[in-house]
Write a protein that holds these residues in place. Structure first.
Motif, PDB file in Angstrom:
ATOM      1  N   LYS A  89      91.146 -31.117 102.905  1.00 54.03           N
ATOM      2  CA  LYS A  89      91.245 -30.714 101.494  1.00 54.03           C
ATOM      3  C   LYS A  89      92.049 -31.745 100.690  1.00 54.03           C
ATOM      4  CE  LYS A  89      93.348 -27.027  98.666  1.00 54.03           C
ATOM      5  NZ  LYS A  89      92.214 -26.716  97.785  1.00 54.03           N
ATOM      6  N   LYS A  90      93.181 -32.177 101.232  1.00 53.62           N
ATOM      7  CA  LYS A  90      94.027 -33.141 100.525  1.00 53.62           C
ATOM      8  C   LYS A  90      93.359 -34.513 100.417  1.00 53.62           C
ATOM      9  CE  LYS A  90      98.269 -30.766 101.829  1.00 53.62           C
ATOM     10  NZ  LYS A  90      99.490 -30.771 102.684  1.00 53.62           N
ATOM     11  N   GLU A  93      90.777 -34.261  97.673  1.00 50.83           N
ATOM     12  CA  GLU A  93      91.467 -34.269  96.378  1.00 50.83           C
ATOM     13  C   GLU A  93      91.891 -35.687  95.985  1.00 50.83           C
ATOM     14  OE1 GLU A  93      93.403 -29.743  96.587  1.00 50.83           O
ATOM     15  OE2 GLU A  93      94.609 -31.507  97.103  1.00 50.83           O
ATOM     16  N   ALA A  94      92.398 -36.446  96.968  1.00 49.47           N
ATOM     17  CA  ALA A  94      92.798 -37.831  96.695  1.00 49.47           C
ATOM     18  C   ALA A  94      91.586 -38.690  96.348  1.00 49.47           C
ATOM     19  CB  ALA A  94      93.531 -38.408  97.908  1.00 49.47           C
ATOM     20  N   LEU A  96      88.871 -37.728  94.896  1.00 52.24           N
ATOM     21  CA  LEU A  96      88.461 -37.403  93.530  1.00 52.24           C
ATOM     22  C   LEU A  96      89.433 -37.992  92.509  1.00 52.24           C
ATOM     23  CD1 LEU A  96      87.405 -33.679  94.090  1.00 52.24           C
ATOM     24  CD2 LEU A  96      85.872 -35.591  93.582  1.00 52.24           C
ATOM     25  N   LEU A  97      90.726 -37.877  92.811  1.00 54.72           N
ATOM     26  CA  LEU A  97      91.750 -38.375  91.893  1.00 54.72           C
ATOM     27  C   LEU A  97      91.626 -39.885  91.680  1.00 54.72           C
ATOM     28  CD1 LEU A  97      94.351 -37.904  90.223  1.00 54.72           C
ATOM     29  CD2 LEU A  97      95.642 -38.231  92.358  1.00 54.72           C
ATOM     30  N   GLU A 129      85.299 -27.751 101.680  1.00 51.88           N
ATOM     31  CA  GLU A 129      86.200 -28.639 100.939  1.00 51.88           C
ATOM     32  C   GLU A 129      85.494 -29.951 100.604  1.00 51.88           C
ATOM     33  OE1 GLU A 129      88.946 -27.700  99.736  1.00 51.88           O
ATOM     34  OE2 GLU A 129      89.246 -25.843 100.870  1.00 51.88           O
ATOM     35  N   ILE A 132      83.031 -30.229  97.640  1.00 56.26           N
ATOM     36  CA  ILE A 132      83.577 -30.330  96.274  1.00 56.26           C
ATOM     37  C   ILE A 132      83.340 -31.731  95.708  1.00 56.26           C
ATOM     38  CG2 ILE A 132      85.718 -30.252  94.917  1.00 56.26           C
ATOM     39  CD1 ILE A 132      86.717 -28.098  96.887  1.00 56.26           C
ATOM     40  N   HIS A 133      83.330 -32.737  96.600  1.00 59.56           N
ATOM     41  CA  HIS A 133      83.070 -34.103  96.146  1.00 59.56           C
ATOM     42  C   HIS A 133      81.601 -34.212  95.732  1.00 59.56           C
ATOM     43  CE1 HIS A 133      82.808 -38.475  96.037  1.00 59.56           C
ATOM     44  NE2 HIS A 133      84.133 -38.528  96.135  1.00 59.56           N
TER      45      HIS A 133
END
Length: 289
Positions: A89-90, A93-94, A96-97, A129, A132-133
């Motif tokens: 998950k993290k 998120e990275a 995407l960020l 998770e 999501i990308h």
């Protein structure tokens, strides 16, 4: 050449990818301190605490894609969900960020089989998770075989080398469709080159009965192997006993999966990935030899 990040670089699959494509990509490996490292001008290493990862922008500078292979397979491991799900998950998120264009995740055939354990549950959650990308590729390989693999078919080869008797659960007629490690890394590379997305199961060209795999290995080794068949009920009792000892040699979920034939057509997948999958009978014979 593209810059990529890869996790699980010291796994059987990860190491094969590195060795095959270290001249084709600039590879940034996320690793634990004191992990094994390969010296090559195109390979760099970044130490990460996978339980409490801290990502910064510099780690993702000019990164085109992430290949996420890292996974805990033992259902009894206390950190299985923290590594397989929370870390995933993290990392997404990275990605995407910091605007990483592609995210490739190595899942497992087990997520679509009837047997369920903590490993399967963690893989299913991790897939959600990754989805999501907006440009994700999820690969679900079947049983992976290849030289120097110590689990699954590699374990069976080692067993037949050492002892003349091999116990199996059921009648051995169950069909499975193993895939070579070379084909899996080619799928990863093809996913990068041709921007393939979605969820894809990948398997060998043909299916084999479990007892046929034993026969192929025995022929390659010049062994006369006796197969001892155990009823499913006995298998479940043994699996329960091993679970109490926290051993993953035989799990209930594995026995559940032995009750079905795992047969797939790879025709469409071959077209998508622009490759021809190997014949597992020939491949298993070759690595056992």
């Amino acid at each position: 050449m593209h810059n990529i990040i890869i996790t699980g670089v010291n796994s059987f699959l990860g190491n094969h990818f590195i060795q095959e494509f270290k001249k084709s990509y600039y590879i940034n490996c996320l690793v634990r301190p004191n992990s094994k490292r390969t010296k090559h001008s195109n390979i760099k290493y970044c130490e990460v605490d996978f339980l409490n990862p801290i990502f910064n922008k510099s780690m993702f500078n000019n990164i085109f894609a992430i290949i996420h292979i890292l996974s805990i397979k033992s259902s009894n491991h206390p950190d299985i969900f923290r590594i397989n799900v929370d870390f995933t998950k993290k990392l997404v998120e990275a990605a995407l960020l910091y605007k990483v264009q592609k995210f490739i995740y190595i899942s497992s055939e087990s997520v679509q089989l009837p047997g369920e354990d903590c490993y399967t549950k963690s893989k299913k959650k991790a897939e959600k998770e990754v989805a999501i990308h907006n440009n994700h590729l999820i690969l679900r390989p079947t049983v992976i075989y290849g030289k120097k693999n110590k689990s699954d078919i590699g374990f069976l080869i080692a067993l037949i080398k050492r002892i003349p008797i091999v116990p199996i659960v059921g009648n051995g007629k169950q069909l499975i469709q193993p895939v070579s490690v070379e084909d899996v890394v080619k799928c990863i590379d093809s996913g990068l080159l041709h921007n393939i997305s979605g969820i894809h199961l990948i398997a060998g060209q043909n299916s084999l009965e479990y007892r046929e795999i034993i026969k192929v290995i025995s022929m390659a080794l010049g062994k006369n192997t006796m197969v001892i068949r155990m009823p499913f009920a006995i298998g479940y009792i043994i699996a329960k006993f091993l679970a109490l000892l926290k051993l993953r040699f035989l799990q209930k979920s594995q026995i559940d999966n032995l009750k079905i034939n795992r047969v797939y057509s790879m025709d469409e997948t071959e077209k998508i990935f622009r490759l021809k999958f190997s014949d597992p009978k020939e491949g298993i014979y070759r690595i056992a030899k």
